[in-house]
Design an enzyme around this catalytic site. Structure first.
Site, short mmCIF file in Angstrom:
data_model
loop_
_atom_site.label_atom_id
_atom_site.label_comp_id
_atom_site.label_asym_id
_atom_site.label_seq_id
_atom_site.Cartn_x
_atom_site.Cartn_y
_atom_site.Cartn_z
N CYS A 257 0.83 -1.20 0.00
CA CYS A 257 0.00 0.00 0.00
C CYS A 257 0.88 1.27 0.00
O CYS A 257 1.66 1.48 0.92
CB CYS A 257 -0.91 -0.02 1.22
SG CYS A 257 -2.07 1.32 1.23
N CYS B 281 -8.38 6.11 -43.74
CA CYS B 281 -8.30 7.20 -42.77
C CYS B 281 -6.95 7.90 -42.81
O CYS B 281 -6.83 9.06 -42.41
CB CYS B 281 -8.58 6.69 -41.35
SG CYS B 281 -7.29 5.62 -40.70
#
Lengths: 449, 434
Positions: free
Chosen positions: B139, B350
């Site tokens: 943590c 494209c």
């Protein structure tokens, strides 16, 4: 309610007011911010994008869509309006399905293009709601230009000239500006008096004076304009309508007149429409008249087009819009005669075929009941000075939109290069303004600013 | 039909999908519902030492990174360990384990870095009947400021020391959860192994600031005008997690050390990838926090479907199967020559490949009349950028030049011999290959 959809003849008030209000609401409701984000995210930001090429005003579509996607809709609006000052109206009325959205690579990929039109509306609405236009006038040049016609071509031309510091006087024959934006075009495409709001916003740039009730050839001549101004731009459209021999009974009228009445009506419940309406023609005007007749409460509306469906000038999208509103579409049939005791009661058509030697009647005929007939078979140039050269029935112009007279330019529907599209008119008005500006300031000479 | 039953550290669960130690596993109510939804196991939200529980902020605990349509790509949290009393958690763990003997319950722990603290809590955890413990050395926010969590995970010596205490004072499996907030994951993994860890689990969250509010110039999530870094999780962290899992799997010193894979597992495919790189099972959090416990049903059906298609009857048949193919750059075959190929049929014109190649790569794509895009083999270095930016899957592919063909870019004939950097003449340290 005095009348219903089955009341014979041409009468008003076939539908309740709330039904009419619903029928004439926005065809494409505006996107909200989240919808716009989702729609904008579908744009691939193509290299040298095909949608830009397909847009007559060459708006940088991938850029403005990316600006929407990154939470800067005002910047997006400016990108649009720099190229097309009537970008708000074009977002509503452009047949995008045959322009930018047809060219969109996602149309090719999936049959579902990026919703460019609705995104353009999102950006231009945001910018116009935000406040004054982002454009300002350059230092005054002392030059004066006459613009004839306050339609899309004339307004675009006037705005661009004003930006360059020229003084512009618009001569408009009607008592309102807008041209077909105000008098043509189905009302569900431009609700809440958008046309006038957009023009008010446009004119805020200053330097543009509009004189209403001034028609070229009637109230003012080209010579007078040439004498009083340094240059003249003609954006007079095609004010005349094609007529059909023998079709002069009561109840028969040009579709554009019906559309204009409808657009100017304060109360649609007072606007009369036939029980059985027949529209002759195949363009967007025919569709606009037909759909609006149906929405006003006509029981049956039929568009009859003399050629095949594939040849119909109205796009497939417009045809579907008509069909989904209950309009009957008939192809390969030409009008023969109208009959009735005083007012029209029916129209006789003959089927046609084109076997390679031109369109011909087949001899087989049929009648359609009609207590109202709209002719939508094209508009024509009318009232233009005779000393201007013609190309076909329209004004001849060079690639910079200059007519055969050195100080006169023309653009939009009155020009031979016009395409009967708002967006094309805007592009030509804008480009003519640039050409006029160059001409007035001298090639390579001092420019404004 | 594939059998998803997976045994990890001797703990057998009906599938390899466990919920990671996090808010979804904070209490009995959630865990029972998770098991009913089908999760194979849970790592209970981290317990701290007895006494007054930690307190959390009372403002927002999560920040987010969104993709299009607000698809959640990552979450960032500043929540601490459980803020409920230790005994409450222990009682609940015991009750749930009793009712779900076929599911794994691992208890995540974080207490101060003293042997007494660990000795005090371990017997109480053992009494619950839980299947093992996971040491929260990962943590990165809040608790790390108090010398716990990633403050331990960033110092290999501490990892080894605490792991050893736990192994000495607890009989069941000890899993060490690693923080990614280090420079080389192999060192903490080696330390865990040296301390006697039965397994490592990784990754914990990545220290992060997800965004800055540009009106009040405060990081999100904002607590009264201030922000603190949080821990990032979710799909965005998966690539880092996969690499760290692979590094431990192929490190000679830790090879064979069981790994529980964590980090952005969102679909069955993510799980299969972690497991292919050596993870014996996976732990999930963000996907459940985004979509609810039901997502496990897709993971179960998807993994089973893929195993059936591939002919794997049990998960151990593919666990670690990609590890031998993870290597160092210097051993990559330099005689593997490919060129981009654009399928004109599926190309939608494209031009993104062209813009990317022309502006940022090797000017190896031509834009021809009619928006036809073609590869110039004389310039194409096969970088793959065109493939990556093309919006159409499989429109642009990389094709290998066969041996004997001349590469128009280099003018050299392609060889089918394997040759890597260690053999290359440009490498000063190269051994001459005879």
């Amino acid at each position: 309610m005095a009348h219903t959809i089955r009341t014979p003849g041409i009468v008003a008030g076939r539908l309740e007011k709330d039904v009419l209000a619903e029928n004439f609401s926005d065809l494409h409701p505006p996107l909200d911010a989240h919808e716009a984000h989702v729609a904008a995210d579908r744009c691939y930001f193509c290299h040298d994008a095909p949608c830009i090429t397909a847009c007559p005003t060459e708006i940088d579509i991938p850029l403005f869509i990316r600006q929407i996607a990154t939470d800067t809709p005002l910047a997006a609006g400016k990108t649009i309006l720099e190229q097309n000052i009537l970008g708000g109206m074009c977002a509503r009325v452009c047949p995008t399905e045959t322009l930018c959205e047809e060219a969109c690579v996602r149309e090719l990929a999936e049959g579902k293009p990026v919703e460019i039109g609705r995104l353009q509306r999102f950006a231009t609405d945001a910018l116009m709601a935000h406040g004054p236009q982002p454009f300002s006038r350059a230092a005054a040049t002392g030059k004066s230009v006459a613009v004839v016609g306050a339609g899309p071509a004339g307004l675009a031309c006037a705005h661009r000239l004003a930006m360059h510091g020229h003084d512009v006087t618009i001569y408009e024959k009607r008592d309102k500006p807008g041209g077909l934006n105000e008098y043509g075009i189905a009302s569900y495409k431009t609700v809440n008096d958008f046309a006038q709001a957009e023009i008010d916003w446009l004119l805020d740039i200053g330097g543009i004076d509009i004189r209403y009730g001034r028609a070229l050839g009637r109230d003012v001549t080209l010579e007078q304009l040439s004498d009083a101004h340094d240059a003249v731009f003609l954006g007079i459209g095609k004010p005349g309508v094609n007529r059909l021999g023998g079709f002069d009974l009561d109840g028969i009228r040009p579709a554009v007149d019906f559309i204009a009445d409808l657009r100017q009506s304060d109360d649609l419940a007072t606007l009369p429409v036939g029980r059985h309406v027949v529209v002759i023609g195949g363009g967007m005007t025919a569709v606009d008249a037909a759909v609006q007749s149906k929405l006003l409460g006509a029981e049956s509306v039929t568009i009859v087009y003399r050629r095949a469906q594939a040849d119909m000038p109205a796009s497939r999208y417009e045809q579907d819009l008509a069909a989904s509103n209950g309009v009957n579409l008939m192809f390969n049939a030409q009008p023969v005669s109208a009959s009735g005791a005083g007012a029209v009661e029916s129209v006789t058509f003959e089927y046609t075929a084109d076997n390679g030697t031109g369109l011909k009647g087949t001899g087989e005929k049929f009648d359609l009941p009609a207590d109202q007939v709209f002719l939508a078979i094209g508009q024509v140039l009318e009232g233009a000075p005779e000393d201007l050269s013609r190309e076909g029935a329209a004004l001849a112009t060079d690639p910079h939109h200059r007519t055969s007279l050195a100080n006169v330019w023309a653009g939009g529907d009155c020009s031979a290069t016009g395409e009967d599209l708002t967006v094309t008119a805007v592009a030509q008005g804008r480009d003519a303004a640039e050409a006029i500006h160059k001409s007035l300031m001298g090639e390579g000479g001092p420019t404004n600013g | 039909m594939a059998d998803l039953t997976t045994t990890f550290l001797g703990i057998t669960t009906p599938n390899p999908f466990w919920l990671a130690s996090a808010p979804p596993t904070d209490k009995e109510y959630n865990v029972r519902r998770a098991f009913e939804a089908g999760w194979g196991g849970v790592v209970w939200k981290t317990l701290g030492e007895d006494g007054s529980p930690v307190v959390n902020v009372n403002g927002p605990r999560y920040g987010a990174v969104w993709g299009a349509d607000r698809r959640l790509l990552a979450l960032n949290n500043i929540e601490l360990i459980t803020d409920r009393p230790l005994q409450t958690n222990l009682d609940e763990i015991a009750r749930v384990k009793k009712d779900y003997p076929d599911r794994a319950i691992i208890v995540s722990l974080m207490v101060p870095c003293t042997e007494e603290s660990w000795k005090a809590i371990l017997p109480r955890v053992a009494e619950t009947g839980a299947d093992g413990i996971e040491l929260n050395f990962g943590c990165p926010h809040g608790m790390s400021e108090r010398g716990m969590g990633s403050a331990v995970g960033q110092v290999p010596e501490y990892i080894e020391m605490v792991t050893r205490w736990c192994k000495e004072n607890y009989d069941k499996p000890v899993i060490v959860k690693l923080t990614p907030n280090i420079t080389d994951i192999r060192y903490p993994a080696r330390a865990a192994k040296a301390g006697g860890a039965d397994a490592v689990s990784l990754i914990n969250t990545v220290s992060s600031i997800t965004s800055v509010d540009l009106d009040d110039f405060c990081p999100e999530p904002a607590i009264d005008g201030k922000g603190s870094h949080g821990g990032l999780c979710g799909p965005a962290v998966k690539p880092m997690a996969l690499n760290m899992v692979a590094e431990i799997s192929r490190d000679a010193e830790t090879a064979g050390l069981p790994i529980s894979g964590i980090g952005g597992v969102t679909t069955w495919r993510d799980a299969a990838e972690f497991m292919a790189l050596g993870a014996g099972n996976v732990q999930v959090c963000t996907a459940a926090m985004t979509y609810g416990f039901k997502v496990v049903q897709e993971m179960i059906s998807g993994l089973g479907d893929w195993m059936d298609r591939k002919g794997y009857a049990r998960t151990e048949e593919f666990i670690g199967k990609a590890v031998p193919n993870v290597t160092d750059w210097q051993y990559l075959n330099l005689n593997f020559v490919t060129k981009a190929r654009i399928d004109q049929e599926s190309c939608i014109k494209c031009g993104r490949c062209y813009a990317a190649c022309e502006d940022t790569s090797h000017q190896a794509i031509w834009m021809k009349e009619g928006r036809v895009f073609e590869v110039n083999d004389a310039e194409c270095v096969a970088c793959n950028l065109c493939v990556n930016v093309c919006p159409v899957e499989d429109c642009i592919t990389m094709e290998r030049l066969p041996a004997g063909q001349t590469d128009p870019r280099t003018g050299q004939v392609v060889s089918d011999d394997y040759a890597n950097w260690t053999m290359h003449p440009n490498n000063p340290a190269a051994q001459a290959a005879e």
